[in-house]
Design an enzyme around this catalytic site. Structure first.
Site, PDB file in Angstrom:
ATOM      1  N   ARG A   1       0.639  -1.263   0.048  1.00 32.66           N
ATOM      2  CA  ARG A   1      -0.129  -0.042  -0.024  1.00 32.66           C
ATOM      3  C   ARG A   1       0.766   1.160   0.062  1.00 32.66           C
ATOM      4  O   ARG A   1       0.543   2.083  -0.604  1.00 32.66           O
ATOM      5  CB  ARG A   1      -0.911   0.006   1.048  1.00 32.66           C
TER       6      ARG A   1
ATOM      7  N   CYS B   1      14.761  -4.475  -3.679  1.00 32.17           N
ATOM      8  CA  CYS B   1      15.694  -3.770  -4.531  1.00 32.17           C
ATOM      9  C   CYS B   1      15.042  -2.852  -5.394  1.00 32.17           C
ATOM     10  O   CYS B   1      15.084  -2.753  -6.687  1.00 32.17           O
ATOM     11  CB  CYS B   1      16.520  -4.798  -5.484  1.00 32.17           C
ATOM     12  N   GLU B   2      14.240  -1.949  -4.833  1.00 30.30           N
ATOM     13  CA  GLU B   2      13.554  -0.798  -5.338  1.00 30.30           C
ATOM     14  C   GLU B   2      13.352   0.380  -4.373  1.00 30.30           C
ATOM     15  O   GLU B   2      13.090   0.085  -3.280  1.00 30.30           O
ATOM     16  CB  GLU B   2      11.971  -1.166  -5.662  1.00 30.30           C
TER      17      GLU B   2
END
Ligand SMILES: *Cc1c(COP(=O)(O)O)cnc(C)c1O
Length: 421
Positions: free
Chosen positions: A314, A346-347
């Site tokens: 969310r 990994c973002e």
């Protein structure tokens, strides 16, 4: 109100200390409170007392079998939006006559399964869907109970991704065209018109948009009756919001929502269906995570936790706020400092909160993300090959794992390597 409170300086789910559950199932995990689910369902049921009504829980908010069974056993109806949800609800023991089938893209197979298994009504969202359902029902020698979902063109004043009642949204039939569609439906041998359906969006925090939509639905009901249709049921959708941030102004209560329904459509003598999801499930769940480590960044401190955007999407998807609290209650007056609370994925989008003020925390400490019971576990993925996290239900002084964490082997072995490789 929920049942996640500090007792002896430790966060509890009902009567069970959260650290004990963490030790038993490992982190991260979702923790739900049975008493809170029950309480929230009752609030809606009582808000409509005195009217012929059915509260149909919106299954997409949290579709765990244990949750469906506990609500179903209380007499809840269910609002489903896919064949999978229909199957889940039936598996939990809910009879077809308590299931409404919503959704803009029902497939032929999904409609067939619901017709065969029993359904309270289909909420039909387009003319081609109506034609297809009619053909299917005729071929099965049945009549499909149908409400047409109308799009009332009101602004729900919520996040753009969860607003559904404006003319530009993909949902429903424009209310201006509704009479023509009902006239057509009235000629179809496989269609039994039961009433009207509307759903304008989610996380709606004031009654104004609901009121405007329901007044339009009431007017339409009178017109359709004058046209000769037996309008006996109004499905008013879900969407009532919850307080995600403590201290902010609270959204209207189910009692106020119920009173507004009485005011706007109560005189029509229709059965009223509502489809709340978030308000029943949202504050009935928390996500428990552990601090992996604290990392000093350039002018900021990162709190790296073992839950990621794949577990609770969310914040990344809707810029949503979740209150984050330490499981060990902070000492009153303790100095707090701003942390960027991030997951291991990994973002950069894997960020739960920026500059969130929290007491000093270190590796190994437990945190709880509040209001995570709705649109949490159901939207999770295994991105970064992170196995789906467990769901745990607490009831008084007992708890049970209601969905187990898959092992790496189970996760890996779901894939199949073709023979030629
Ligand atoms: C999502 C949805 C709901 C539930 O919305 P909440 O905001 O969770 O109450 C109800 N009905 C329909 C048709 C929906 O798409």
């Amino acid at each position: 109100m929920d049942h996640f409170l500090y007792r002896d300086d430790i966060l509890h789910g009902e009567d069970v200390p959260v650290p004990g559950i963490a030790a038993s199932v490992g982190t991260p995990f979702y923790l739900y409170s049975e008493a809170t689910f029950r309480r929230h369902f009752r609030l809606f049921d009582e808000a409509l007392a005195g009217m012929d009504h059915l509260v149909c829980y919106a299954v997409k908010a949290n579709s765990n079998q244990a949750i469906l069974k506990l609500l179903g056993d209380m007499g809840a109806g269910m609002d489903v939006v896919s064949g999978g949800e229909y199957a889940r609800v039936r598996a939990a023991g809910v009879p077809g006559e308590r299931i409404v089938f919503s959704g803009v893209g029902k497939t032929r197979e999904e409609m067939r399964a619901a017709l065969a298994g029993g359904v309270r009504q289909f909420n039909v969202e387009s003319e081609p869907e109506l034609e297809e359902l009619n053909g299917l029902a005729v071929s099965m020698g049945l009549r499909a109970p149908v409400a047409i979902r109308v799009n009332p063109d009101v602004d729900a004043r919520t996040h753009a991704k969860i607003s559904t009642g404006k003319a530009e949204n993909k949902f429903g039939i424009p209310i201006s065209r509704a009479r023509g569609v009902y006239a057509r439906a009235g000629t179809m041998a496989g269609i039994d018109i039961t009433g009207i359906d509307v759903h304008i969006g989610s996380q709606i925090t004031d009654l104004g948009p609901f009121r405007r939509a329901y007044l339009k639905v009431g007017d339409l009901a009178r017109q359709l009756r004058a046209d000769g249709h037996d309008i006996r049921r109004l499905d008013l959708g879900g969407g009532l919001g919850i307080p995600y941030a403590r201290g902010n102004e609270a959204p209207p209560l189910p009692t106020e929502y119920g009173a507004m329904i009485r005011e706007t459509v109560g005189d029509l003598g229709c059965e009223v269906v509502i489809e709340p999801g978030r308000l029943i499930a949202g504050n009935a769940g928390i996500l428990v995570a552990r601090v992996i480590r604290v990392k000093e960044g350039e002018g900021r401190k990162f709190l790296i936790v073992d839950a990621g955007m794949n577990d609770l999407v969310r914040p990344a998807m809707y810029e949503a706020h979740h209150d984050i609290v330490p499981v060990a209650q902070p000492v009153p007056g303790e100095k707090q400092e701003p942390f960027d609370v991030v997951g291991p994925v990994c973002e950069t989008g894997d960020t739960f909160a920026r500059e969130r003020f929290l007491p000093p925390l270190q590796a190994g400490d437990l945190l709880a993300f509040r209001s995570a019971g709705a649109y949490g576990a159901v939207m999770a993925s295994e991105y970064n090959a992170r196995p789906l996290i467990p769901e745990v239900l607490v009831s008084g002084d007992q708890f049970a794992v209601i969905r187990a964490r898959p092992s790496y082997d189970e996760m890996v072995n779901r894939d199949r390597i073709p023979e030629w490789l």
